[in-house]
Design an enzyme around this catalytic site. Structure first.
Site, PDB file in Angstrom:
ATOM      1  N   HIS A  29       0.835  -1.187  -0.027  1.00 13.58           N
ATOM      2  CA  HIS A  29      -0.063   0.099  -0.022  1.00 13.58           C
ATOM      3  C   HIS A  29       0.826   1.273  -0.175  1.00 13.58           C
ATOM      4  O   HIS A  29       1.270   1.648   0.917  1.00 13.58           O
ATOM      5  CB  HIS A  29      -0.750  -0.074   1.391  1.00 13.58           C
ATOM      6  CG  HIS A  29      -1.764  -1.262   1.355  1.00 13.58           C
ATOM      7  ND1 HIS A  29      -1.199  -2.441   1.679  1.00 13.58           N
ATOM      8  CD2 HIS A  29      -3.043  -1.416   1.082  1.00 13.58           C
ATOM      9  CE1 HIS A  29      -2.226  -3.320   1.752  1.00 13.58           C
ATOM     10  NE2 HIS A  29      -3.179  -2.785   1.224  1.00 13.58           N
ATOM     11  N   HIS A 277      -4.281   3.436  -3.161  1.00 12.33           N
ATOM     12  CA  HIS A 277      -4.469   2.520  -1.835  1.00 12.33           C
ATOM     13  C   HIS A 277      -3.592   1.341  -1.910  1.00 12.33           C
ATOM     14  O   HIS A 277      -2.676   1.177  -0.800  1.00 12.33           O
ATOM     15  CB  HIS A 277      -6.058   2.254  -1.452  1.00 12.33           C
ATOM     16  CG  HIS A 277      -6.009   1.306  -0.556  1.00 12.33           C
ATOM     17  ND1 HIS A 277      -6.140   1.793   0.775  1.00 12.33           N
ATOM     18  CD2 HIS A 277      -6.214   0.075  -0.333  1.00 12.33           C
ATOM     19  CE1 HIS A 277      -6.451   0.539   1.630  1.00 12.33           C
ATOM     20  NE2 HIS A 277      -6.227  -0.544   0.758  1.00 12.33           N
ATOM     21  N   GLU A 429     -18.223  -5.248  24.085  1.00 19.02           N
ATOM     22  CA  GLU A 429     -17.443  -6.217  24.245  1.00 19.02           C
ATOM     23  C   GLU A 429     -16.177  -6.253  23.161  1.00 19.02           C
ATOM     24  O   GLU A 429     -15.205  -6.632  23.609  1.00 19.02           O
ATOM     25  CB  GLU A 429     -18.200  -7.620  24.144  1.00 19.02           C
ATOM     26  CG  GLU A 429     -19.540  -7.664  25.010  1.00 19.02           C
ATOM     27  CD  GLU A 429     -20.652  -6.968  24.807  1.00 19.02           C
ATOM     28  OE1 GLU A 429     -20.614  -6.368  23.618  1.00 19.02           O
ATOM     29  OE2 GLU A 429     -21.669  -7.105  25.404  1.00 19.02           O
ATOM     30  N   HIS A 490     -28.972 -16.942  23.916  1.00 18.78           N
ATOM     31  CA  HIS A 490     -27.933 -16.865  24.875  1.00 18.78           C
ATOM     32  C   HIS A 490     -27.244 -18.086  25.354  1.00 18.78           C
ATOM     33  O   HIS A 490     -26.433 -18.121  26.115  1.00 18.78           O
ATOM     34  CB  HIS A 490     -28.988 -16.414  26.061  1.00 18.78           C
ATOM     35  CG  HIS A 490     -28.952 -14.857  26.259  1.00 18.78           C
ATOM     36  ND1 HIS A 490     -29.846 -14.219  25.153  1.00 18.78           N
ATOM     37  CD2 HIS A 490     -28.809 -13.928  26.955  1.00 18.78           C
ATOM     38  CE1 HIS A 490     -29.908 -12.671  25.150  1.00 18.78           C
ATOM     39  NE2 HIS A 490     -29.055 -12.525  26.230  1.00 18.78           N
TER      40      HIS A 490
HETATM   41  C1  LIG Z   1     -11.587  -5.074   9.586  1.00 15.56           C
HETATM   42  C2  LIG Z   1     -11.217  -5.008   8.225  1.00 15.56           C
HETATM   43  N1  LIG Z   1     -12.137  -4.913   7.352  1.00 15.56           N
HETATM   44  C3  LIG Z   1     -11.579  -4.838   5.972  1.00 15.56           C
HETATM   45  C4  LIG Z   1      -9.996  -4.695   5.749  1.00 15.56           C
HETATM   46  C5  LIG Z   1      -9.764  -4.610   4.152  1.00 15.56           C
HETATM   47  N2  LIG Z   1      -8.995  -3.087   4.292  1.00 15.56           N
HETATM   48  C6  LIG Z   1      -7.888  -3.029   4.284  1.00 15.56           C
HETATM   49  S1  LIG Z   1      -7.456  -1.464   3.929  1.00 15.56           S
HETATM   50  C7  LIG Z   1      -9.198  -0.868   3.603  1.00 15.56           C
HETATM   51  C8  LIG Z   1      -9.691   0.402   3.054  1.00 15.56           C
HETATM   52  C9  LIG Z   1      -9.208   1.357   4.081  1.00 15.56           C
HETATM   53  O1  LIG Z   1      -9.484   2.539   3.807  1.00 15.56           O
HETATM   54  P1  LIG Z   1      -8.742   3.714   4.571  1.00 15.56           P
HETATM   55  O2  LIG Z   1      -8.635   3.359   6.031  1.00 15.56           O
HETATM   56  O3  LIG Z   1      -9.487   4.891   4.335  1.00 15.56           O
HETATM   57  O4  LIG Z   1      -7.412   3.836   4.165  1.00 15.56           O
HETATM   58  P2  LIG Z   1      -6.760   4.532   3.052  1.00 15.56           P
HETATM   59  O5  LIG Z   1      -6.764   3.772   1.777  1.00 15.56           O
HETATM   60  O6  LIG Z   1      -7.241   5.954   2.941  1.00 15.56           O
HETATM   61  O7  LIG Z   1      -5.411   4.411   3.617  1.00 15.56           O
HETATM   62  C10 LIG Z   1      -9.791  -2.198   3.564  1.00 15.56           C
HETATM   63  C11 LIG Z   1     -11.242  -2.395   3.470  1.00 15.56           C
HETATM   64  C12 LIG Z   1      -9.361  -4.703   6.780  1.00 15.56           C
HETATM   65  N3  LIG Z   1      -8.010  -4.509   6.692  1.00 15.56           N
HETATM   66  N4  LIG Z   1      -9.948  -4.847   8.265  1.00 15.56           N
END
Ligand SMILES: Cc1ncc(C[n+]2csc(CCOP(=O)(O)OP(=O)(O)O)c2C)c(N)n1
Ligand SMILES: [Mg+2]
Length: 685
Positions: A29, A277, A429, A490
């Site tokens: 990234h 990204h 939680e 539950h």
């Molecule tokens: C809980 C979770 N869901 C999905 C992902 C997959 N994922 C990684 S980065 C991303 C997008 C994140 O967007 P943002 O936080 O705005 O990051 P940017 O591209 O702006 O750096 C996703 C959906 C993940 N890492 N964790």
């Protein structure tokens, strides 16, 4: 001017190392490191009190990269600051945590620059991140920890703990529910040691945030009660520094800094696009981007002259001075408050104080017995008095979980009473488990609690405790159908199997009050493994340990509780928790009929699986293939102990709403049924 030039060079080094590493790995990234390099530069080189020579110095400021996909930010800055590597025994290894070679091998096997920040694998990483939202939620635990430590250990003239926590997050973290839970609690607790910086770039993987995320994030944080600041240009390091300065002067509220940024900053075709990204820029775009930074276009993994020195003069000098001053202060503190100093040292090494297990209860045999949760409550109250830094709380179920610390002086942890030992997580939680991780990363011994069914709401953070090898404790009560009338919503069914599947997590389901004591005795001695307890709501008979084997067998995961004459059984019962007594009763019935059976109490699969083959064979002799497992939970996985010719009495459906006795009859959890199953496997119906 020369200084400005070096600053720019340092920031662009972070950017280009990130670009080159992703390009080389053909994966990763690049965009967010390119945008946030000035932020990370400012926090690290201008603000943070962190000594790269000693990355585990107890009073260091903490840095959490909650948008863990931007890991190259961390690898770059750990490398450029020459942060040192430390091992699991807290020894400095005398070499850098992240080398340039590691960065060249970004995302490759054994590189200290893996895909996402991994605590325990790379020194200088304060918590594992990647599952979005976890980092910021964990940072709240770090904030609570600092407040608690300061309250207990600081004395006039001795500010032993006064560190801050910086957490960087993105749109993803802001969308995840766990961050909202944690943000709400952080403001409630007035955690003014906590600063979140939100990378407001309007981009996630699918494109613009317009497609799914249009709320007013600033208004939301204002409503929580945070101090909300905004920096309109992620390249303006003076404004960033100013905002961080306001954070440090703000009392009684955490600070949230909205930072407007451009993902992929400087890439002529990819800036502000989702493509920046999570994909390498491509060779041509890399060249054009480097040109826009005024960087040599064909240079790769370049650290220009003066950059290491610039970090050494910034964070290096500031951190070394801060640590040395602290070390001198701590030496004086040790002389004046030797007992408190010893506590701090033991805690840092995850050791227990002497006498930690004194006064643990011993429960006399009692056919009526006591509920697992009640026995647990008694044990917790003893441990919390013996171990000053052991404490925790529940997600609003303290009275049901019996986790409330009721002894004189235990107190509640609140904004105005940061020495209290009862945490109130509220009905949150998921963040509770992440906060327990944050407390554990701060070397406190912490527990969280809720109903076993809601372990599902906490599971992602429990998984991270195991991945990070943290000795966290989760106390789950109402472990089966004990709350009968509440019904299937539950009643846990698949939770045990699902937690047992997490590598490195110790799962324990004790059979009676003395097994509860032994379970805690085992758990407290763990230094690098998290543990989960599944405890009964209803009373369980306290076994007569002069007739049956002692409960200390818990430490081996499974043990022979009752045996056939001469240790020569025809059939073996294996059970955990509330079903052990059913097996014992079936065993007595069979004995009266002249059938030789053995009862194995198996509170923990994973502990048992780690015993020697010899021990395991002595408990479950391979030649005795007639076996019956009994557990009020999914039958999933029990085949491994009963084999292909055994029987499993467990759950294959959800439960139902009815009084417990009726449910036990309906689902076959009765001694007669258990005894009949044994005869069936023996072919003696
Ligand atoms: C809980 C979770 N869901 C999905 C992902 C997959 N994922 C990684 S980065 C991303 C997008 C994140 O967007 P943002 O936080 O705005 O990051 P940017 O591209 O702006 O750096 C996703 C959906 C993940 N890492 N964790
Ligand atoms: Mg984004």
């Amino acid at each position: 001017m020369a200084e400005d030039k070096t600053v720019e060079l340092a920031i662009n080094t972070i950017r280009t190392l990130s670009i080159d590493a992703v390009q080389q790995a053909k994966s990763g990234h690049p965009g967010t490191p390119m945008a946030l390099a000035p932020l990370v530069y400012t926090i690290w080189n201008r603000v943070m009190r962190f000594d790269p020579q000693d990355p585990i110095w107890p009073n260091r400021d903490r840095f959490v990269l909650s948008n863990g996909h931007a890991s190259m930010l961390l690898w770059s800055v750990l490398h450029l600051t020459r942060t040192q590597a430390v091992d699991a025994d807290y020894e400095n290894l005398g070499h850098p945590s992240v080398s340039l070679d590691d960065i060249r091998h970004f995302r490759q096997l054994n590189s200290k620059a893996p895909g996402h920040p991994e605590y325990h694998w790379v020194s200088g990483v304060e918590t594992t991140t990647g599952p979005l939202g976890q980092g910021v939620a964990t940072s709240v635990g770090m904030g609570i920890a600092q407040k608690w430590l300061a309250n207990r250990y600081n004395r006039p003239g001795f500010e032993i703990f006064n560190y801050n926590i910086y957490a960087v997050c993105g749109d993803g973290c802001m969308m995840e529910g766990v961050a909202s839970e944690a943000a709400s609690l952080a403001a409630h607790l007035g955690l003014d040691n906590l600063c979140w910086i939100y990378d407001n770039n309007h981009i996630t993987i699918e494109g613009s945030t317009r497609i799914a995320f249009t709320e007013d994030v600033e208004a939301r944080f204002l409503a929580y009660g945070w101090n909300v600041l905004r920096v309109g240009d992620a390249n303006d390091i003076e404004r960033i520094e100013h905002a961080l300065d306001i954070f440090r002067k703000t009392k009684e509220r955490p600070t949230f800094i909205v930072l407007d940024s451009h993902i992929g900053y400087g890439a002529p075709h990819k800036q502000d696009t989702a493509a920046a990204h999570g994909e390498p820029l491509g060779d041509e775009e890399v060249r054009l981007t480097k040109r826009s930074y005024g960087w040599p276009e064909d240079a790769k993994f370049l650290v220009p002259d003066g950059v290491y020195e610039h970090f050494a003069a910034g964070i290096g000098a500031r951190g070394a001075k801060a640590r040395q001053e602290w070390t001198t202060l701590f030496a004086a503190y040790q002389a004046k408050y030797p007992e408190l100093a010893t506590e701090i040292e033991q805690m840092q090494r995850r050791e227990l104080p002497s006498g930690w297990d004194r006064n643990l209860p011993v429960f006399p045999a009692d056919p009526k017995g006591i509920a697992g949760r009640d026995a647990s409550g008694k044990v917790l109250n003893v441990l919390a008095q013996n171990i000053p830094w052991f404490f925790g709380g529940s997600g609003d179920l303290g009275p049901s979980n019996k986790t409330t610390l009721t002894y004189e002086g235990a107190g509640d942890f609140e904004a105005g009473s940061p020495g209290g030992k009862n945490l109130h997580f509220g009905i949150r939680e998921h963040s509770m488990a992440a906060i327990v991780n944050g407390l554990s990363l701060s070397k406190l011994r912490a527990f969280g609690a809720t109903f076993f069914i809601f372990s599902d709401y906490a599971r992602p953070a429990i998984r991270l405790s195991a991945l990070m090898e943290l000795p966290t404790i989760l106390v789950f009560t109402h472990d089966a159908m004990g709350d009968g009338e509440d019904g299937p919503t539950h009643q846990p069914v698949e939770q045990l199997a699902s937690l047992r599947a997490i590598p490195g997590l110790v799962t324990l389901r004790p059979a009676d009050a003395n097994e509860v004591v032994e379970a805690y005795r085992y758990i407290l001695q763990l230094r690098h493994e998290p543990a989960v307890l599944a405890l009964s709501r209803q009373p369980l008979p306290t076994l007569n340990r002069t007739k049956y084997a002692p409960a200390s067998g818990v430490a081996r995961g499974a043990y022979v509780l009752a045996d056939a004459p001469g240790g020569n059984p025809e059939v073996i019962f294996i059970a955990s928790g509330s079903e052990v007594i059913l097996a014992v009763e079936a065993h007595e019935q069979l004995a009266a009929e002249g059938i030789r059976s053995r009862v194995v109490s198996m509170p923990s699969w994973d502990i048992f699986d780690h015993q020697t083959q010899e021990y395991r064979d002595s408990v479950l002799p391979p030649k005795v293939t007639a076996r019956v497992a009994v557990e009020q939970a999914s039958t999933f996985g029990w085949e491994r102990y009963v084999g292909t010719s055994g029987r499993i009495i467990g759950m294959k459906t959800f439960g139902a709403s009815a009084p417990l006795k009726e449910l036990q009859r309906h689902f076959g959890f009765e001694p007669d049924h258990v005894a009949a199953a044994a005869k069936e496997v023996l072919g003696r119906k």
